[in-house]
Design a protein around this motif. Structure first.
Motif, PDB file in Angstrom:
ATOM      1  N   UNK A  18      -5.095  -4.133   0.077  1.00 58.59           N
ATOM      2  CA  UNK A  18      -5.654  -2.812  -0.200  1.00 58.59           C
ATOM      3  C   UNK A  18      -6.583  -2.379   0.920  1.00 58.59           C
ATOM      4  N   UNK A  19      -6.365  -1.176   1.412  1.00 59.05           N
ATOM      5  CA  UNK A  19      -7.206  -0.640   2.478  1.00 59.05           C
ATOM      6  C   UNK A  19      -7.384   0.859   2.254  1.00 59.05           C
ATOM      7  N   UNK A  20      -8.401   1.219   1.512  1.00 62.42           N
ATOM      8  CA  UNK A  20      -8.739   2.623   1.288  1.00 62.42           C
ATOM      9  C   UNK A  20     -10.209   2.715   0.895  1.00 62.42           C
ATOM     10  N   UNK A  21     -10.642   3.921   0.589  1.00 61.29           N
ATOM     11  CA  UNK A  21     -11.984   4.152   0.087  1.00 61.29           C
ATOM     12  C   UNK A  21     -11.891   4.769  -1.299  1.00 61.29           C
ATOM     13  N   UNK A  22     -12.906   4.501  -2.125  1.00 63.41           N
ATOM     14  CA  UNK A  22     -12.935   5.040  -3.482  1.00 63.41           C
ATOM     15  C   UNK A  22     -14.306   5.631  -3.790  1.00 63.41           C
ATOM     16  N   UNK A  23     -14.280   6.756  -4.517  1.00 60.19           N
ATOM     17  CA  UNK A  23     -15.540   7.363  -4.934  1.00 60.19           C
ATOM     18  C   UNK A  23     -16.266   6.428  -5.897  1.00 60.19           C
ATOM     19  N   UNK A  35      -7.449   7.970   1.533  1.00 60.99           N
ATOM     20  CA  UNK A  35      -6.784   7.232   2.614  1.00 60.99           C
ATOM     21  C   UNK A  35      -6.876   8.071   3.882  1.00 60.99           C
ATOM     22  N   UNK A  36      -7.467   7.492   4.917  1.00 65.18           N
ATOM     23  CA  UNK A  36      -7.503   8.128   6.226  1.00 65.18           C
ATOM     24  C   UNK A  36      -6.481   7.459   7.142  1.00 65.18           C
ATOM     25  N   UNK A  37      -6.410   7.931   8.366  1.00 69.52           N
ATOM     26  CA  UNK A  37      -5.410   7.435   9.299  1.00 69.52           C
ATOM     27  C   UNK A  37      -5.480   5.903   9.422  1.00 69.52           C
ATOM     28  N   UNK A  38      -4.322   5.258   9.275  1.00 64.40           N
ATOM     29  CA  UNK A  38      -4.217   3.816   9.391  1.00 64.40           C
ATOM     30  C   UNK A  38      -4.406   3.060   8.094  1.00 64.40           C
ATOM     31  N   UNK A  39      -4.866   3.730   7.045  1.00 62.91           N
ATOM     32  CA  UNK A  39      -5.105   3.042   5.778  1.00 62.91           C
ATOM     33  C   UNK A  39      -3.858   3.068   4.894  1.00 62.91           C
ATOM     34  N   UNK A  40      -3.738   2.060   4.044  1.00 60.17           N
ATOM     35  CA  UNK A  40      -2.568   1.906   3.190  1.00 60.17           C
ATOM     36  C   UNK A  40      -2.920   0.989   2.031  1.00 60.17           C
ATOM     37  N   UNK A  88       1.441   8.061   3.669  1.00 64.55           N
ATOM     38  CA  UNK A  88       0.750   8.093   2.382  1.00 64.55           C
ATOM     39  C   UNK A  88       1.644   8.317   1.190  1.00 64.55           C
ATOM     40  N   UNK A  89       2.921   7.926   1.281  1.00 60.28           N
ATOM     41  CA  UNK A  89       3.839   8.096   0.152  1.00 60.28           C
ATOM     42  C   UNK A  89       3.611   6.987  -0.877  1.00 60.28           C
ATOM     43  N   UNK A  90       3.758   7.334  -2.141  1.00 57.26           N
ATOM     44  CA  UNK A  90       3.769   6.337  -3.208  1.00 57.26           C
ATOM     45  C   UNK A  90       5.199   5.831  -3.344  1.00 57.26           C
ATOM     46  N   UNK A  91       5.405   4.538  -3.136  1.00 51.05           N
ATOM     47  CA  UNK A  91       6.729   3.927  -3.262  1.00 51.05           C
ATOM     48  C   UNK A  91       6.731   3.019  -4.480  1.00 51.05           C
ATOM     49  N   UNK A  92       7.661   3.292  -5.405  1.00 55.90           N
ATOM     50  CA  UNK A  92       7.769   2.517  -6.635  1.00 55.90           C
ATOM     51  C   UNK A  92       9.072   1.738  -6.643  1.00 55.90           C
ATOM     52  N   UNK A  93       8.993   0.460  -6.984  1.00 54.46           N
ATOM     53  CA  UNK A  93      10.160  -0.405  -7.027  1.00 54.46           C
ATOM     54  C   UNK A  93      11.022  -0.037  -8.228  1.00 54.46           C
ATOM     55  N   UNK A  94      12.334   0.125  -7.993  1.00 56.81           N
ATOM     56  CA  UNK A  94      13.287   0.441  -9.048  1.00 56.81           C
ATOM     57  C   UNK A  94      14.458  -0.518  -8.928  1.00 56.81           C
ATOM     58  N   UNK A 150       3.553   0.536  -3.755  1.00 60.81           N
ATOM     59  CA  UNK A 150       2.688   0.514  -2.581  1.00 60.81           C
ATOM     60  C   UNK A 150       2.452   1.940  -2.102  1.00 60.81           C
ATOM     61  N   UNK A 151       1.445   2.108  -1.271  1.00 57.43           N
ATOM     62  CA  UNK A 151       1.169   3.373  -0.595  1.00 57.43           C
ATOM     63  C   UNK A 151       1.371   3.129   0.892  1.00 57.43           C
ATOM     64  N   UNK A 152       2.278   3.892   1.500  1.00 55.21           N
ATOM     65  CA  UNK A 152       2.586   3.686   2.912  1.00 55.21           C
ATOM     66  C   UNK A 152       1.413   4.124   3.782  1.00 55.21           C
ATOM     67  N   UNK A 153       1.330   3.606   5.019  1.00 57.56           N
ATOM     68  CA  UNK A 153       0.201   3.957   5.885  1.00 57.56           C
ATOM     69  C   UNK A 153       0.114   5.463   6.142  1.00 57.56           C
ATOM     70  N   UNK A 154      -1.092   5.978   6.087  1.00 62.39           N
ATOM     71  CA  UNK A 154      -1.347   7.365   6.484  1.00 62.39           C
ATOM     72  C   UNK A 154      -1.396   7.397   8.015  1.00 62.39           C
ATOM     73  N   UNK A 155      -0.592   8.252   8.610  1.00 61.32           N
ATOM     74  CA  UNK A 155      -0.539   8.323  10.077  1.00 61.32           C
ATOM     75  C   UNK A 155      -1.278   9.531  10.640  1.00 61.32           C
ATOM     76  N   UNK A 156      -1.617  10.495   9.767  1.00 66.50           N
ATOM     77  CA  UNK A 156      -2.390  11.662  10.192  1.00 66.50           C
ATOM     78  C   UNK A 156      -2.965  12.331   8.958  1.00 66.50           C
ATOM     79  N   UNK A 157      -4.130  12.943   9.107  1.00 68.07           N
ATOM     80  CA  UNK A 157      -4.737  13.663   7.999  1.00 68.07           C
ATOM     81  C   UNK A 157      -5.407  12.724   7.004  1.00 68.07           C
ATOM     82  N   UNK A 158      -5.552  13.223   5.783  1.00 66.90           N
ATOM     83  CA  UNK A 158      -6.254  12.479   4.735  1.00 66.90           C
ATOM     84  C   UNK A 158      -5.549  12.685   3.401  1.00 66.90           C
ATOM     85  N   UNK A 159      -5.366  11.600   2.673  1.00 69.11           N
ATOM     86  CA  UNK A 159      -4.694  11.638   1.363  1.00 69.11           C
ATOM     87  C   UNK A 159      -5.726  11.363   0.275  1.00 69.11           C
ATOM     88  N   UNK A 160      -5.931  12.336  -0.622  1.00 69.03           N
ATOM     89  CA  UNK A 160      -6.801  12.181  -1.779  1.00 69.03           C
ATOM     90  C   UNK A 160      -5.951  12.086  -3.039  1.00 69.03           C
TER      91      UNK A 160
END
Length: 220
Positions: free
Chosen positions: A40-45, A86-91, A128-134, A158-168
């Motif tokens: 896990x690599x992100x920030x949380x409020x 999630x900022x750039x590089x986080x996943x 920053x895509x949400x990938x769900x196993x099916x 999993x959440x794929x790496x953010x490569x630009x911008x910010x995912x909330x």
């Protein structure tokens, strides 16, 4: 797995994003289990912030007002909601959520269903895509802001790496009144049939059947 559109309106999203812009965040690993903490690599409020608690109630109320959410999920207990950034590089690497968590009142609860409510417009960040196993592989979700993805807790995801911008996003877990997924699906199918049935005896029979099945299956 289902996507609920328009859980939050444009005004709702602006309210949440404005509040989060001045809210303190911390390392997201503080709320992860032992295995998930490693990937896990992100920030949380901070959940102990009064503004965050108010936002959590606001999001929960919006979900409960959505016409599909209550008959689909049948919420009995809620976990504390988490606002993640999630900022750039986080996943968030491949993991599964805990089978039991703390509820809003601090008691232990079973986790039946999970949700991710997207707060950022997909045009404002990359990755920053949400990938769900099916059964046939992974399914990818990057829906419009204000949409929620609902899925069974326990799925690998999993959440794929953010490569630009910010995912909330806001994430949370629910203990359903009905423990079994197949029973929840039967009830939801009956609700959908009821919605398309005009007022009268057939609709009353649908109400009766749904009520009787809930009495048989409800886990109270």
């Amino acid at each position: 797995m289902i996507v609920l559109a328009d859980v939050l309106s444009a005004d709702d999203l602006e309210r949440v994003r404005t509040a989060l812009a001045t809210t303190p965040f911390r390392d997201g690993r503080t709320t992860a289990g032992p295995a998930a903490r490693k990937v896990k690599e992100n920030l949380q409020a901070r959940s102990d912030d009064a503004r965050v608690q108010a936002l959590a109630r606001f999001v929960q109320d919006a979900l409960e007002r959505h016409p599909v959410f209550p008959p689909l999920v049948r919420p009995a207990r809620w976990s504390n909601l988490i606002f993640s950034r999630y900022s750039r590089g986080q996943q968030y690497g491949l993991h599964t959520d805990d089978a039991a968590m703390r509820s809003e009142d601090g008691e232990r609860m079973r986790t039946d269903l999970s949700f991710t409510l997207f707060l950022s417009d997909p045009e404002t960040y990359q990755g920053g895509a949400l990938l769900l196993d099916d059964l046939d592989g992974e399914r990818e979700f990057r829906p419009a802001a204000g949409s929620a993805v609902i899925y069974q807790t326990g799925r690998l995801h999993r959440v794929t790496p953010v490569t630009a911008g910010e995912r909330l996003a806001a994430v949370g877990w629910i203990q359903s009144l009905v423990r079994r997924q197949d029973q929840r699906e039967i009830l939801f199918d009956l609700e959908r049939l009821r919605w398309s049935t005009p007022e009268g005896e057939p609709r009353l029979l649908a109400d009766k059947t749904i009520g009787n099945l809930l009495r048989m299956w409800a886990d109270t």
